[in-house]
Design a protein around this motif. Structure first.
Motif, mmCIF file in Angstrom:
data_model
loop_
_atom_site.group_PDB
_atom_site.id
_atom_site.type_symbol
_atom_site.label_atom_id
_atom_site.label_comp_id
_atom_site.label_asym_id
_atom_site.label_seq_id
_atom_site.Cartn_x
_atom_site.Cartn_y
_atom_site.Cartn_z
ATOM 1 N N THR A 107 0.627 -1.167 0.029
ATOM 2 C CA THR A 107 -0.085 -0.020 0.092
ATOM 3 C C THR A 107 0.811 1.286 0.094
ATOM 4 O O THR A 107 1.996 1.131 0.410
ATOM 5 N N THR A 108 0.204 2.208 -0.554
ATOM 6 C CA THR A 108 0.822 3.624 -0.571
ATOM 7 C C THR A 108 -0.035 4.641 0.037
ATOM 8 O O THR A 108 -1.458 4.419 -0.099
ATOM 9 N N PRO A 116 -2.920 -2.150 -4.800
ATOM 10 C CA PRO A 116 -2.776 -2.542 -6.047
ATOM 11 C C PRO A 116 -4.333 -2.646 -6.767
ATOM 12 O O PRO A 116 -5.289 -3.050 -6.029
ATOM 13 N N GLY A 117 -4.332 -1.789 -8.007
ATOM 14 C CA GLY A 117 -5.725 -1.875 -8.614
ATOM 15 C C GLY A 117 -6.525 -0.744 -7.974
ATOM 16 O O GLY A 117 -7.754 -0.760 -8.202
ATOM 17 N N ARG A 118 -5.987 0.283 -7.362
ATOM 18 C CA ARG A 118 -6.798 1.235 -6.622
ATOM 19 C C ARG A 118 -6.142 2.637 -7.085
ATOM 20 O O ARG A 118 -5.103 2.692 -7.559
ATOM 21 N N VAL A 165 -11.633 7.701 -3.791
ATOM 22 C CA VAL A 165 -10.623 6.419 -4.093
ATOM 23 C C VAL A 165 -11.593 5.388 -4.624
ATOM 24 O O VAL A 165 -12.791 5.161 -3.980
ATOM 25 N N VAL A 166 -10.924 4.554 -5.644
ATOM 26 C CA VAL A 166 -11.931 3.585 -6.391
ATOM 27 C C VAL A 166 -11.121 2.408 -6.767
ATOM 28 O O VAL A 166 -9.687 2.592 -7.167
ATOM 29 N N ASP A 167 -11.584 1.599 -7.152
ATOM 30 C CA ASP A 167 -11.014 0.360 -7.719
ATOM 31 C C ASP A 167 -10.924 0.688 -9.255
ATOM 32 O O ASP A 167 -11.737 1.145 -9.866
ATOM 33 N N ASN A 213 -9.544 -1.885 -17.828
ATOM 34 C CA ASN A 213 -9.003 -0.319 -17.751
ATOM 35 C C ASN A 213 -7.827 0.010 -17.209
ATOM 36 O O ASN A 213 -7.458 -0.790 -16.247
ATOM 37 N N THR A 214 -7.375 1.141 -17.436
ATOM 38 C CA THR A 214 -6.032 1.687 -16.940
ATOM 39 C C THR A 214 -6.205 2.532 -15.885
ATOM 40 O O THR A 214 -7.577 3.136 -15.756
ATOM 41 N N GLU A 215 -5.479 2.866 -14.896
ATOM 42 C CA GLU A 215 -5.569 3.605 -13.802
ATOM 43 C C GLU A 215 -5.888 5.086 -14.413
ATOM 44 O O GLU A 215 -6.686 5.959 -13.954
ATOM 45 N N GLU A 216 -5.132 5.627 -15.579
ATOM 46 C CA GLU A 216 -5.380 6.824 -16.060
ATOM 47 C C GLU A 216 -6.824 6.960 -16.688
ATOM 48 O O GLU A 216 -7.573 8.096 -16.529
#
Length: 211
Positions: free
Chosen positions: A16-17, A51-53, A168-170, A175-178
């Protein structure tokens, strides 16, 4: 999650970050505004990302007193007042505006969503903070959680408001994060712009302060 083994602290730290919204000035804000808002951003708009958020923070300056803006933002039961793409919102009979309350939203056609069930997570009238999470429905915003704060400013007799909204969302599969941030950011920006238009109109009608 209840049936899974707890994550050891060292594993959690590895995977996590923490968001850095308090270090990045939104383009809509001045340095002076951002400096005054940093503590609130740290307190209310900081998330832990696995990851994935993904997460984002958006801001809107509004030429209206904070109490006017808050009177609209706090209405968990009437998000369609300023939120685009909502066809209708319903609440259960005997609804009371308190943490834990639920609203049911129908989304207009053309979006990757049909319905959304949302829970009021936070409502602080004194500090003008509210937040909700999406708990169900037909949509792609999984584990979505949002916080909105309303901040008043006064300089040389001028009064205005800055609204901060973060989420904050999955990231949906495929899809990409962008892509995910672009979609969510665009919707929120349009909502905040409409909020500004509505509350500035309310301010002009009432003759209250403002710039």
């Amino acid at each position: 999650m209840a049936d899974s083994e707890p994550i050891r602290e060292e594993e959690q730290e590895t995977h996590t970050t923490t968001t850095l919204h308090h270090q990045m000035i939104p383009s809509e804000l001045t340095q002076d505004e951002f400096a005054e808002l940093t503590d609130s951003i740290t307190e209310f708009h900081t998330y832990q990302l696995g990851p994935g958020r993904c997460s984002s923070l958006l801001a809107q300056r509004i030429q209206s007193p904070p109490e006017t803006v808050w009177s609209v933002v706090r209405r968990f039961d009437r998000p369609q007042i300023y939120k685009h793409f909502i066809k209708r919102c319903s609440v259960e009979e005997g609804f009371e505006m308190r943490v834990g309350s639920t609203r049911y939203v129908d989304v207009i056609s053309g979006l990757p969503a049909n319905t959304s069930r949302e829970r009021l997570d936070l409502l602080d009238d004194e500090r003008r903070v509210t937040g909700f999470s999406i708990t169900g429905g037909e949509h792609r915003l999984r584990n979505y959680k949002s916080v909105t704060t309303v901040h008043g400013f006064e300089r040389d007799g001028r009064i205005w408001t800055v609204v901060l909204e973060s989420y904050v969302v999955d990231v949906p599969e495929g899809n990409t994060e962008e892509d995910t941030r672009l979609f969510a950011d665009t919707v929120i920006k349009l909502n905040l712009q409409k909020l500004a238009s509505i509350t500035e109109g309310m301010n002009r009608s009432s003759g209250d302060g403002g710039i």
